[in-house]
Design a protein around this motif. Structure first.
Motif, mmCIF file in Angstrom:
data_model
loop_
_atom_site.group_PDB
_atom_site.id
_atom_site.type_symbol
_atom_site.label_atom_id
_atom_site.label_comp_id
_atom_site.label_asym_id
_atom_site.label_seq_id
_atom_site.Cartn_x
_atom_site.Cartn_y
_atom_site.Cartn_z
ATOM 1 N N ALA A 1 -1.953 -5.667 -3.053
ATOM 2 C CA ALA A 1 -2.257 -5.403 -1.647
ATOM 3 C C ALA A 1 -3.657 -5.918 -1.300
ATOM 4 O O ALA A 1 -3.852 -6.542 -0.249
ATOM 5 C CB ALA A 1 -2.150 -3.909 -1.354
ATOM 6 N N PHE A 2 -4.634 -5.670 -2.175
ATOM 7 C CA PHE A 2 -5.984 -6.163 -1.941
ATOM 8 C C PHE A 2 -5.977 -7.679 -1.786
ATOM 9 O O PHE A 2 -6.564 -8.218 -0.841
ATOM 10 C CB PHE A 2 -6.917 -5.760 -3.089
ATOM 11 C CG PHE A 2 -8.249 -6.439 -3.025
ATOM 12 C CD1 PHE A 2 -9.243 -5.937 -2.207
ATOM 13 C CD2 PHE A 2 -8.498 -7.600 -3.743
ATOM 14 C CE1 PHE A 2 -10.476 -6.585 -2.117
ATOM 15 C CE2 PHE A 2 -9.711 -8.252 -3.655
ATOM 16 C CZ PHE A 2 -10.709 -7.737 -2.836
ATOM 17 N N LEU B 1 -1.879 -1.912 -5.871
ATOM 18 C CA LEU B 1 -3.116 -1.975 -5.093
ATOM 19 C C LEU B 1 -3.814 -3.315 -5.266
ATOM 20 O O LEU B 1 -4.386 -3.849 -4.321
ATOM 21 C CB LEU B 1 -4.060 -0.833 -5.478
ATOM 22 C CG LEU B 1 -3.693 0.531 -4.913
ATOM 23 C CD1 LEU B 1 -4.504 1.627 -5.596
ATOM 24 C CD2 LEU B 1 -3.907 0.558 -3.401
ATOM 25 N N GLU C 1 0.829 -1.207 0.000
ATOM 26 C CA GLU C 1 0.000 0.000 0.000
ATOM 27 C C GLU C 1 0.860 1.253 0.000
ATOM 28 O O GLU C 1 0.570 2.224 -0.702
ATOM 29 C CB GLU C 1 -0.924 0.010 1.212
ATOM 30 C CG GLU C 1 -2.060 -0.973 1.126
ATOM 31 C CD GLU C 1 -3.006 -0.827 2.294
ATOM 32 O OE1 GLU C 1 -3.726 0.197 2.336
ATOM 33 O OE2 GLU C 1 -3.014 -1.713 3.165
ATOM 34 N N TRP D 1 -9.465 2.535 -3.114
ATOM 35 C CA TRP D 1 -8.434 3.289 -3.823
ATOM 36 C C TRP D 1 -8.190 2.721 -5.215
ATOM 37 O O TRP D 1 -7.904 3.469 -6.159
ATOM 38 C CB TRP D 1 -7.149 3.379 -3.016
ATOM 39 C CG TRP D 1 -7.311 4.319 -1.870
ATOM 40 C CD1 TRP D 1 -7.325 4.015 -0.544
ATOM 41 C CD2 TRP D 1 -7.545 5.724 -1.960
ATOM 42 N NE1 TRP D 1 -7.554 5.148 0.201
ATOM 43 C CE2 TRP D 1 -7.693 6.217 -0.639
ATOM 44 C CE3 TRP D 1 -7.654 6.628 -3.009
ATOM 45 C CZ2 TRP D 1 -7.923 7.561 -0.356
ATOM 46 C CZ3 TRP D 1 -7.884 7.969 -2.737
ATOM 47 C CH2 TRP D 1 -8.013 8.421 -1.422
ATOM 48 N N CYS E 1 -8.151 -0.894 0.128
ATOM 49 C CA CYS E 1 -7.443 -1.081 -1.141
ATOM 50 C C CYS E 1 -8.416 -1.074 -2.315
ATOM 51 O O CYS E 1 -8.142 -0.475 -3.357
ATOM 52 C CB CYS E 1 -6.644 -2.382 -1.131
ATOM 53 S SG CYS E 1 -5.204 -2.343 -0.065
#
Length: 100
Positions: free
Chosen positions: A69-70, A66, A47, A88, A85
């Motif tokens: 990260a998600f 992202l 992130e 964004w 996440c």
């Protein structure tokens, strides 16, 4: 990589995190990106790297980070961070003209 290399990598991660706190985006992007090339970053650092990428105008990189990260948050059922996440990611994609 020996123990010294792992300690160097950990030091670079700390420097990258500190750079994010100072809003030193180019430094954070370089440090965290280099660490990610050695060993995949954990979700929180992904992130941070995504934020640095976004702040430097590297939208495609931010989207890819992202997504990673998600996925990392979702795999451990960390719903709140995964939703952050996703939010964004949705914003980044829509700012890039991808609405589907």
């Amino acid at each position: 990589m020996g123990d010294g290399g792992a300690m160097d990598l950990d030091a670079e991660l700390v420097k990258g995190r500190e750079a994010c706190l100072r809003l030193a985006w180019a430094e954070a992007y370089a440090l965290l990106g280099a660490a990610d090339a050695v060993r995949p970053l954990e979700a929180g650092d992904l992130e941070r790297l995504a934020e640095a990428a976004d702040m430097l105008g590297r939208g495609d990189d931010a989207v890819a980070l992202l997504r990673r990260a998600f996925t990392a948050h979702a795999e451990v059922r960390a719903v709140g961070p995964a939703l952050r996440c996703a939010y964004w990611l949705c914003k980044a994609l829509s700012w890039g003209g991808e609405f589907a």
